[in-house]
Design a protein around this motif. Structure first.
Motif, PDB file in Angstrom:
ATOM      1  N   PHE A   1       0.863  -1.364   0.070  1.00 54.98           N
ATOM      2  CA  PHE A   1      -0.031  -0.076  -0.014  1.00 54.98           C
ATOM      3  C   PHE A   1       1.040   1.145  -0.130  1.00 54.98           C
ATOM      4  CE2 PHE A   1      -3.495  -2.726   1.760  1.00 54.98           C
ATOM      5  CZ  PHE A   1      -4.253  -2.872   0.648  1.00 54.98           C
ATOM      6  N   CYS A   2       1.930   1.319   0.705  1.00 51.37           N
ATOM      7  CA  CYS A   2       2.973   2.288   0.824  1.00 51.37           C
ATOM      8  C   CYS A   2       2.285   3.758   0.990  1.00 51.37           C
ATOM      9  CB  CYS A   2       3.547   2.278  -0.660  1.00 51.37           C
ATOM     10  SG  CYS A   2       5.114   3.146  -0.830  1.00 51.37           S
TER      11      CYS A   2
ATOM     12  N   PRO B   1      -2.138   9.463   6.752  1.00 51.57           N
ATOM     13  CA  PRO B   1      -3.648   9.448   6.593  1.00 51.57           C
ATOM     14  C   PRO B   1      -4.212  10.188   5.307  1.00 51.57           C
ATOM     15  CG  PRO B   1      -3.468   9.486   8.852  1.00 51.57           C
ATOM     16  CD  PRO B   1      -2.032   9.663   8.349  1.00 51.57           C
ATOM     17  N   GLN B   2      -3.173  11.384   5.240  1.00 51.21           N
ATOM     18  CA  GLN B   2      -3.588  12.537   4.208  1.00 51.21           C
ATOM     19  C   GLN B   2      -3.337  11.570   2.852  1.00 51.21           C
ATOM     20  OE1 GLN B   2      -1.942  12.845   6.907  1.00 51.21           O
ATOM     21  NE2 GLN B   2      -1.045  14.981   6.801  1.00 51.21           N
ATOM     22  N   GLU B   3      -2.334  10.761   2.601  1.00 56.34           N
ATOM     23  CA  GLU B   3      -2.065   9.997   1.538  1.00 56.34           C
ATOM     24  C   GLU B   3      -3.277   9.173   1.008  1.00 56.34           C
ATOM     25  OE1 GLU B   3       1.591   8.400   2.089  1.00 56.34           O
ATOM     26  OE2 GLU B   3       2.828  10.040   1.529  1.00 56.34           O
ATOM     27  N   LEU B   4      -3.897   8.611   1.815  1.00 57.53           N
ATOM     28  CA  LEU B   4      -5.267   7.767   1.528  1.00 57.53           C
ATOM     29  C   LEU B   4      -5.919   8.254   0.205  1.00 57.53           C
ATOM     30  CD1 LEU B   4      -7.052   6.422   4.657  1.00 57.53           C
ATOM     31  CD2 LEU B   4      -5.851   5.111   2.598  1.00 57.53           C
TER      32      LEU B   4
ATOM     33  N   GLU C   1      -1.617   2.554  10.774  1.00 55.95           N
ATOM     34  CA  GLU C   1      -2.274   3.830  11.346  1.00 55.95           C
ATOM     35  C   GLU C   1      -2.523   4.845   9.972  1.00 55.95           C
ATOM     36  OE1 GLU C   1       0.155   2.057  12.426  1.00 55.95           O
ATOM     37  OE2 GLU C   1      -0.193   2.071  14.677  1.00 55.95           O
ATOM     38  N   ALA C   2      -2.025   4.692   9.142  1.00 55.22           N
ATOM     39  CA  ALA C   2      -2.384   5.547   7.884  1.00 55.22           C
ATOM     40  C   ALA C   2      -3.599   5.098   7.198  1.00 55.22           C
ATOM     41  CB  ALA C   2      -0.973   5.765   6.959  1.00 55.22           C
ATOM     42  N   LEU C   3      -3.698   3.739   7.062  1.00 60.07           N
ATOM     43  CA  LEU C   3      -4.642   3.181   6.347  1.00 60.07           C
ATOM     44  C   LEU C   3      -6.183   3.034   6.994  1.00 60.07           C
ATOM     45  CD1 LEU C   3      -2.739   0.038   4.955  1.00 60.07           C
ATOM     46  CD2 LEU C   3      -3.356   2.179   3.537  1.00 60.07           C
TER      47      LEU C   3
ATOM     48  N   HIS D   1      -9.670   5.083   6.372  1.00 58.93           N
ATOM     49  CA  HIS D   1     -10.767   4.840   5.529  1.00 58.93           C
ATOM     50  C   HIS D   1     -11.451   3.557   5.553  1.00 58.93           C
ATOM     51  CE1 HIS D   1     -12.329   3.120   1.736  1.00 58.93           C
ATOM     52  NE2 HIS D   1     -12.179   4.476   1.215  1.00 58.93           N
ATOM     53  N   LYS D   2     -12.875   3.456   5.769  1.00 56.41           N
ATOM     54  CA  LYS D   2     -13.646   2.319   6.409  1.00 56.41           C
ATOM     55  C   LYS D   2     -13.373   0.982   5.494  1.00 56.41           C
ATOM     56  CE  LYS D   2     -17.984   3.314   3.973  1.00 56.41           C
ATOM     57  NZ  LYS D   2     -19.550   3.775   4.091  1.00 56.41           N
ATOM     58  N   SER D   3     -13.124   1.123   4.260  1.00 52.19           N
ATOM     59  CA  SER D   3     -12.761  -0.238   3.523  1.00 52.19           C
ATOM     60  C   SER D   3     -11.643  -0.815   4.166  1.00 52.19           C
ATOM     61  CB  SER D   3     -12.838   0.107   1.923  1.00 52.19           C
ATOM     62  OG  SER D   3     -13.917   0.634   1.635  1.00 52.19           O
ATOM     63  N   TYR D   4     -10.492   0.033   4.382  1.00 51.81           N
ATOM     64  CA  TYR D   4      -9.201  -0.273   4.627  1.00 51.81           C
ATOM     65  C   TYR D   4      -9.216  -0.738   6.001  1.00 51.81           C
ATOM     66  CZ  TYR D   4      -7.132   1.129   0.079  1.00 51.81           C
ATOM     67  OH  TYR D   4      -6.859   1.475  -1.063  1.00 51.81           O
ATOM     68  N   ARG D   5     -10.120  -0.038   6.852  1.00 50.49           N
ATOM     69  CA  ARG D   5     -10.262  -0.413   8.282  1.00 50.49           C
ATOM     70  C   ARG D   5     -10.779  -1.788   8.311  1.00 50.49           C
ATOM     71  NH1 ARG D   5     -11.895   3.899  10.185  1.00 50.49           N
ATOM     72  NH2 ARG D   5     -14.196   3.624   9.941  1.00 50.49           N
ATOM     73  N   ALA D   6     -11.736  -1.928   7.783  1.00 49.17           N
ATOM     74  CA  ALA D   6     -12.445  -3.335   7.825  1.00 49.17           C
ATOM     75  C   ALA D   6     -11.707  -4.393   7.231  1.00 49.17           C
ATOM     76  CB  ALA D   6     -13.914  -3.180   6.947  1.00 49.17           C
ATOM     77  N   TYR D   7     -10.805  -3.888   6.372  1.00 48.92           N
ATOM     78  CA  TYR D   7      -9.990  -5.062   5.756  1.00 48.92           C
ATOM     79  C   TYR D   7      -8.946  -5.590   6.703  1.00 48.92           C
ATOM     80  CZ  TYR D   7      -6.337  -7.237   3.001  1.00 48.92           C
ATOM     81  OH  TYR D   7      -5.470  -8.277   2.328  1.00 48.92           O
ATOM     82  N   ILE D   8      -8.138  -4.698   7.185  1.00 51.73           N
ATOM     83  CA  ILE D   8      -7.085  -4.866   8.144  1.00 51.73           C
ATOM     84  C   ILE D   8      -7.786  -5.539   9.618  1.00 51.73           C
ATOM     85  CG2 ILE D   8      -5.429  -3.621   9.967  1.00 51.73           C
ATOM     86  CD1 ILE D   8      -5.370  -1.523   7.584  1.00 51.73           C
ATOM     87  N   ASP D   9      -8.742  -4.797  10.029  1.00 56.49           N
ATOM     88  CA  ASP D   9      -9.544  -5.636  11.117  1.00 56.49           C
ATOM     89  C   ASP D   9      -9.847  -7.172  10.880  1.00 56.49           C
ATOM     90  OD1 ASP D   9      -9.709  -3.192  12.599  1.00 56.49           O
ATOM     91  OD2 ASP D   9     -11.758  -2.889  12.180  1.00 56.49           O
TER      92      ASP D   9
END
Length: 180
Positions: free
Chosen positions: A119-120, A124-127, A159-161, A164-172
């Motif tokens: 993801f690199c 958070p601003q880079e999302l 912490e940077a991803l 965004h709700k999609s990324y948060r759900a994926y990481i969770d």
């Protein structure tokens, strides 16, 4: 190299290798280097990709599975990260033809057995640079995740991803550190 021989020894059980061999989908958290916070590259993610590709090549070799151009692909959003990954692969002796390293846009319609995603994103601003929201669905994330026939291994700075709700759900759902 010493690492290469360690992979050939079935007695050595590296926790990461067990995850790579057994999990279909996993998120590996990677902290960026402090000096990289303003750059569109992450050396630790690139180094981990070298380790992962080396491991998978060894696994395929040891199980007599053919490694082809369809075996593994790496997706990352930034050209600087693509260049860094290619440089580290060359330094590690990984053949340029071993896998495709490109942006998600170039992978449209192409599938691989294993997809690695760097993801690199350091802040958070880079999302906004990597997401393509439409009704709360990140199309780029969806395309990236659906390029894999067998496994999807993602690397990123949680912490940077997680803004965004999609990324948060994926990481969770798939965070490696939560399972260990």
């Amino acid at each position: 190299s010493h690492q290469e021989h360690a992979l050939d020894d079935p007695e050595i059980k590296h926790p990461l290798h067990s995850i790579l061999a057994n999990q279909r989908i996993v998120f590996l958290p990677v902290e960026p280097e402090p000096e990289e916070l303003l750059m569109k590259m992450n050396r630790r993610e690139a180094e981990l990709l070298v380790e992962i590709v080396t491991y998978y090549q060894s696994l395929y070799r040891n199980s007599d599975r053919p490694w082809t151009s369809e075996t593994l692909g790496i997706i990352t959003p930034f050209k600087a990260q693509i260049a860094l990954i290619k440089q580290l692969f060359t330094e590690a002796g990984i053949q340029r033809e071993a896998c495709t390293i490109d942006t998600v846009e170039r992978y449209q319609g192409g599938a691989r057995d294993i997809i690695l995603i760097s993801f690199c994103v350091q802040r958070p601003q880079e999302l906004a640079l990597i997401t393509s929201d439409a009704h709360g669905i990140d199309r780029k994330l969806n395309v990236a995740l659906t390029r894999a026939r067998e496994r999807v291994i993602t690397l990123g700075f949680p912490e940077a991803l997680t803004g965004h709700k999609s990324y948060r759900a994926y990481i969770d759902a798939y965070n490696y550190s939560e399972r260990s």
